[in-house]
Design a protein around this motif. Structure first.
Motif, short mmCIF file in Angstrom:
data_model
loop_
_atom_site.label_atom_id
_atom_site.label_comp_id
_atom_site.label_asym_id
_atom_site.label_seq_id
_atom_site.Cartn_x
_atom_site.Cartn_y
_atom_site.Cartn_z
N THR A 258 0.83 -1.21 0.00
CA THR A 258 0.00 0.00 0.00
C THR A 258 0.86 1.25 0.00
OG1 THR A 258 -1.70 -1.19 1.23
CG2 THR A 258 -1.86 1.20 1.21
N VAL A 265 -3.05 -0.53 -2.88
CA VAL A 265 -4.22 -0.86 -2.06
C VAL A 265 -5.03 -1.96 -2.72
CG1 VAL A 265 -6.33 0.02 -1.01
CG2 VAL A 265 -4.32 1.50 -1.18
N ILE A 307 -3.31 -1.82 6.16
CA ILE A 307 -3.67 -1.20 4.88
C ILE A 307 -4.31 0.16 5.14
CG2 ILE A 307 -5.22 -1.33 2.89
CD1 ILE A 307 -4.84 -4.35 2.90
#
Length: 644
Positions: A258, A265, A307
């Motif tokens: 990410t 992502v 994330i």
């Protein structure tokens, strides 16, 4: 110390990998990537508060303390077998030898690609200069809102140097890439050595099929695919014994992915989806065993948390420090997307038609990497899933795997189309600029994931029958591991020696036209700035490349030219994006005087007859190429340029 910084930090990273391998009873192939991810995570936290160097020193201290603790346990418990198991792992020798080989091979390497010198290498040079993410204050990078994970890792290996080392960037980049595929060794659990070596060779070479310059270029498209596949591999390697380490490894992989590029992502989510498919079809028993410990329910959320942390913390950082944007995505709104679907403009229709034609039925070709039309790719996926269903006798797994793969491929393609329509410059959209490498990212990740599944189902279970009779076959099988290590040694040092000459010569040739420039800027002091004059008759891209090279070499010194953060300074419909052609000298003496008023020096990279005739009045000394002039004022207040 400058040339040694990479090797010193490499030793610390190896120490941490060995410590985790011993203390957590995991193979070094599993802990190498986690050690690298830990470096990135800790320096990212430091960078959020503009102090990456302190964070790096904390990491080094932690690695030393952990090594001391591991050493204490070995001595106290007399655990010779435990530490011997760590150093008997061929993954350790491969990683260590390649790590040192990279440091030697790239010793004299310098960036030559435009994208490297405007961001991927340049951002690390700014990190080195300012000790933070390299996108604040006087940073010379253009795309300052790009997330910084690979830059952080490359910066870490510069920490002990007083001078910036370009070669260390490539060595560190490759070190990270290698760590992402090392878990392949642990899938075999030290068995079936010959098959393991063959599979490992495929994994190391496969990325070059998709991106031929995978190990000699700092663009992250290839390593994004490796990271996506690594997250799945971290799960696959630990199938049957998943615990907190497994989840932490996956979570850190998601964080780094990410933090490497905005598309990371989606790629991290894709990897988690493929893990879920495998876990809830083929690995039901493993899932049941994992959740017998109720605490593991909390662990499962860790990848999602990291994330979200990576995404939200970077957004906070960008907003808090008012980081300038180098990429315009303001037109990508839901209202505009719906309008495109209902009544597309001529431009949008052209791009959409070209994109889907290229995406689905484009020709098979190799443009720096293998490109297949998605119709053919989807057919290959169907064949692969049929084989998986035949082997596993699990229709749910095979069907779900195929459907999700198709959705991921098409979904990623649609998101890429939206970028071309609403974010890219018009001429980039109409040419599908960089399509090959953008599409390659997800295709490499998916290909490696399928490869790991097939290795687990087919190769790991193969039996290697003895060759010959009696003790001869037994001795031969025992020799495979040490022979493989010897092969690694020879291969690594061969790469180092040949690479030193190949890359060294390339670096020397690339820098040859800029020797005077390097000598000139090296004499300047902090706070000085240079206005560069480049001949404007060679075409804007030739001028741009000359300027980009000079600016990279001079960083952190401020230079004229591109407006920092100035993506599309002439708008999306500009003939050339990223610049308003700052190299044109089509203005008056008074205008040039005004232009250079904010600088301390002027550097004439090129001089031509028209320039001398028009601007000669400003010079007190001889006017010649590749010369640095100091800006002074005469008694009447007029600007004069004298050789510095």
């Amino acid at each position: 110390m400058d040339g040694m910084s990479y090797f010193i930090v490499l030793i610390f990273v190896l120490m941490l990998g060995v410590d985790m391998s011993y203390l957590l009873k995991r193979g070094f192939g599993q802990t190498a990537a986690v050690a690298n991810f830990t470096v990135i995570f800790m320096l990212y936290l430091g960078g959020l508060f503009a102090d990456m160097r302190t964070a790096m020193y904390i990491f080094l201290a932690a690695a030393l303390l952990l090594t001391a603790y591991a050493g204490y346990k070995v001595i106290r418990q007399r655990d010779v077998a435990g530490i011997k198991a760590v150093f008997a792992n061929p993954a350790f020798y491969l990683y260590a030898l390649l790590g040192f080989a990279f440091g030697i091979a790239f010793l004299c390497y310098v960036p030559t690609a435009t994208d490297e010198m405007t961001h991927w290498a340049l951002v690390v040079k700014n990190m080195f200069a300012y000790g933070d993410f390299g996108n604040l204050g006087n940073s010379t990078t253009m795309f300052n809102q790009y997330v910084p994970a690979t830059g952080i890792f490359m910066f870490a290996f510069q920490i002990f140097g007083s001078k910036f080392s370009c070669g260390a960037l490539y060595a560190a980049f490759d070190l990270l890439a290698v760590s992402l595929v090392l878990p392949i060794f642990e899938m075999f659990k030290n068995k079936k050595s010959l098959t393991c070596i063959l599979c490992a060779a495929v994994v190391f070479l496969l990325p070059m099929l998709f991106k031929h310059s995978m190990y000699t270029n700092l663009l992250v498209d290839g390593i994004l695919g490796l990271m996506m596949a690594h997250i799945f591999l971290a799960y696959k390697t630990d199938c049957g014994r998943a615990d907190g380490f497994t989840i932490a490894s996956i979570a850190l992989g998601c964080f780094v992915l990410t933090s490497t590029k905005s598309s990371g992502v989606a790629l991290a989510i894709f990897a988690i989806i493929f893990i879920a498919i495998d876990a809830f079809t083929l690995g039901r028993q493993n899932v049941k065993k994992f959740f017998e410990d109720k605490r593991n329910f909390a662990f499962v959320l860790l990848p999602v948390v990291l994330i979200a942390f990576a995404k939200l913390s970077w957004s906070w950082y960008v907003d808090f420090y008012d980081v300038r944007a180098g990429w315009d995505a303001s037109e990508m709104t839901m209202a505009n997307i719906l309008e495109w679907i209902k009544a597309p403009t001529d431009y949008q229709s052209q791009v959409t038609s070209l994109f889907f034609k290229t995406f689905f039925v484009g020709s098979i070709k190799y443009e720096g990497g293998l490109q297949l039309p998605q119709v053919l790719t989807l057919l290959l996926v169907v064949i692969a899933c049929v084989l998986l269903g035949f082997k596993t006798k699990n229709k749910a797994f095979a069907i779900t795997q195929g459907v999700v793969t198709a959705v991921v491929m098409v979904g990623y393609g649609v998101s890429l189309l939206l970028l071309y329509i609403f974010s890219f410059a018009y001429w980039e959209g109409l040419t599908l600029a960089s399509y090959a490498r953008y599409n390659m990212t997800v295709m490499l990740g998916i290909t490696l994931i399928y490869f790991y599944i097939f290795v687990d189902l087919y190769a790991v279970g193969w039996s290697e029958k003895p060759i010959g009779k009696g003790d001869v076959a037994i001795k031969l099988s025992r020799m495979i591991a040490p022979i493989s290590i010897a092969v690694y040694c020879v291969a690594a040092f061969s790469v180092a020696i040949s690479g030193y000459f190949i890359f060294g010569n390339k670096a020397a040739k690339a820098d040859a036209p800029y020797q005077q420039w390097n000598a000139a800027v090296s004499s300047l002091e902090k706070g000085d700035s240079v206005y560069i004059v480049v001949y404007d008759g060679d075409g804007v891209w030739d001028q741009a490349h000359q300027y980009i090279k000079m600016r990279f070499m001079a960083t952190p010194l401020q230079t004229s030219g591109y407006l920092e953060g100035g993506s599309y300074t002439d708008g999306r419909d500009a003939e050339v994006c990223y610049t308003g052609n700052p190299f044109s000298m089509d203005f008056s003496v008074e205008k040039l005087t005004e232009e250079i008023s904010g600088y301390s020096h002027v550097y004439l990279h090129d001089v031509w007859d028209g320039f001398v005739e028009k601007f000669g009045i400003l010079f007190d000394d001889e006017i010649k190429d590749d010369t640095l002039y100091k800006i002074t004022a005469d008694g009447s207040g007029q600007v004069k340029l004298v050789i510095a």
